[in-house]
Design a protein around this motif. Structure first.
Motif, PDB file in Angstrom:
ATOM      1  N   GLY A 148       0.800  -1.213   0.000  1.00  0.00           N
ATOM      2  CA  GLY A 148       0.000   0.000   0.000  1.00  0.00           C
ATOM      3  C   GLY A 148       0.831   1.261   0.000  1.00  0.00           C
ATOM      4  O   GLY A 148       1.977   1.280  -0.442  1.00  0.00           O
ATOM      5  N   ARG A 149       0.275   2.352   0.519  1.00  0.00           N
ATOM      6  CA  ARG A 149       0.905   3.673   0.451  1.00  0.00           C
ATOM      7  C   ARG A 149       1.453   4.100   1.810  1.00  0.00           C
ATOM      8  O   ARG A 149       0.892   3.776   2.847  1.00  0.00           O
ATOM      9  N   ALA A 160      -0.470   2.515   6.796  1.00  0.00           N
ATOM     10  CA  ALA A 160       0.303   1.715   5.855  1.00  0.00           C
ATOM     11  C   ALA A 160      -0.129   0.256   5.952  1.00  0.00           C
ATOM     12  O   ALA A 160      -1.029  -0.089   6.711  1.00  0.00           O
ATOM     13  N   LEU A 216       6.485  -0.186  -0.590  1.00  0.00           N
ATOM     14  CA  LEU A 216       5.433   0.749  -0.235  1.00  0.00           C
ATOM     15  C   LEU A 216       5.421   1.882  -1.269  1.00  0.00           C
ATOM     16  O   LEU A 216       6.482   2.357  -1.679  1.00  0.00           O
ATOM     17  N   GLU A 217       4.228   2.300  -1.677  1.00  0.00           N
ATOM     18  CA  GLU A 217       4.128   3.425  -2.590  1.00  0.00           C
ATOM     19  C   GLU A 217       4.194   4.724  -1.787  1.00  0.00           C
ATOM     20  O   GLU A 217       3.469   4.902  -0.815  1.00  0.00           O
ATOM     21  N   VAL A 218       5.054   5.644  -2.204  1.00  0.00           N
ATOM     22  CA  VAL A 218       5.259   6.891  -1.474  1.00  0.00           C
ATOM     23  C   VAL A 218       4.133   7.871  -1.778  1.00  0.00           C
ATOM     24  O   VAL A 218       3.738   8.062  -2.924  1.00  0.00           O
ATOM     25  N   SER A 219       3.624   8.495  -0.726  1.00  0.00           N
ATOM     26  CA  SER A 219       2.610   9.531  -0.861  1.00  0.00           C
ATOM     27  C   SER A 219       3.119  10.791  -0.179  1.00  0.00           C
ATOM     28  O   SER A 219       3.400  10.783   1.014  1.00  0.00           O
ATOM     29  N   ASP A 243       6.731  11.671  -4.731  1.00  0.00           N
ATOM     30  CA  ASP A 243       5.374  11.142  -4.687  1.00  0.00           C
ATOM     31  C   ASP A 243       5.172  10.151  -5.831  1.00  0.00           C
ATOM     32  O   ASP A 243       5.488  10.445  -6.988  1.00  0.00           O
ATOM     33  N   GLY A 244       4.650   8.974  -5.521  1.00  0.00           N
ATOM     34  CA  GLY A 244       4.420   7.951  -6.529  1.00  0.00           C
ATOM     35  C   GLY A 244       5.549   6.958  -6.689  1.00  0.00           C
ATOM     36  O   GLY A 244       5.396   5.941  -7.371  1.00  0.00           O
ATOM     37  N   PHE A 275       8.157   3.950  -5.561  1.00  0.00           N
ATOM     38  CA  PHE A 275       8.002   2.741  -4.748  1.00  0.00           C
ATOM     39  C   PHE A 275       9.256   2.587  -3.891  1.00  0.00           C
ATOM     40  O   PHE A 275      10.359   2.397  -4.406  1.00  0.00           O
TER      41      PHE A 275
END
Length: 229
Positions: free
Chosen positions: A111-112, A121, A143-146, A157-158, A160
């Motif tokens: 997830g993010r 998370a 994890l996807e960075v937000s 942002d966006g 991984f």
């Protein structure tokens, strides 16, 4: 003593090198051992490497070389070689076993994660294909960075974030910090007595300070994957 799967994988790699002169790919190893994902192969290779049965050469995109065989398999190999050997003087030295590059592995995508204000998370259980050369030893997840608070560290942002699982970290490392067992964030880690300071890499954001008992390390940054659409 190797586990059955470790023994099976080592035998498969050795036989492929003997027969074809090249190491099998992760996909071929996964199919040969009837595993669901290549992450299982990655764990088996790590275990074999730690015990000295294989090695991966640096700067060769995860090239594999068999260093030794289990005692029973080694005896069988020597016996077969003696039976097949022609009546001729032995060779002074055997040629080196060719080494081939492998491709990618699948790691869990959970997830993010915020690179700014902490957010929840570990919300997903998808898989992400990652070049094996980006990962070292140990267990990993993505994890996807937000957010943009780590942009000055090159984390956007966006992206991984590729995380090595660990519960400890040194000062100055970029970690996944879980706050009050509920929210996680990606930050520089600093320990100051009974307090933990989580620093961003963006002057527009302030550091976050918590009592150490409220923060648990969930992993440290091992690599970064970025997609360009």
């Amino acid at each position: 003593m190797l586990t059955p799967k470790q023994h099976e994988l080592l035998t498969f790699i050795h036989n492929r090198l003997e027969d074809a002169g090249v190491s099998p790919s992760f996909e071929e190893m996964k199919e040969a051992l009837d595993l669901r994902s290549k992450s299982g192969i990655h764990r088996l290779i790590n275990a074999l490497e730690e015990r000295g049965f294989i090695r991966r050469l640096p700067n060769r995109a995860r090239a594999l070389e068999v260093m030794k065989l289990p005692e029973g398999l080694e005896r069988a190999r020597k016996a077969a070689a003696l039976l097949a050997a022609p009546a001729a003087p032995p060779k002074v030295s055997a040629p080196a076993v060719p080494i081939a590059a492998n491709d990618v592995i699948d790691i869990p995508l959970h997830g993010r994660i915020a690179a700014g204000v902490p957010i929840e998370a570990m919300e997903g259980q998808n898989m992400l294909s990652v070049p094996a050369a980006l990962l070292g030893s140990g267990e990993h997840y993505a994890l996807e960075v937000s957010g943009d608070s780590m942009m000055e560290a090159g984390i956007l942002d966006g992206d991984f974030a590729l995380i090595q699982r660990t519960e400890v970290a040194r000062d100055g490392q970029i970690v996944v910090a879980l706050i009050d067992d509920a929210e996680a964030t990606l930050k520089y880690f600093h320990k100051d007595g009974r307090r933990v300071r989580l620093d961003p890499a963006n002057s527009a954001y302030e550091s976050q300070v918590y009592d150490a008992q409220h923060v648990r390390i969930q992993g440290k940054l091992a690599g970064l994957l970025r997609r360009y659409n």
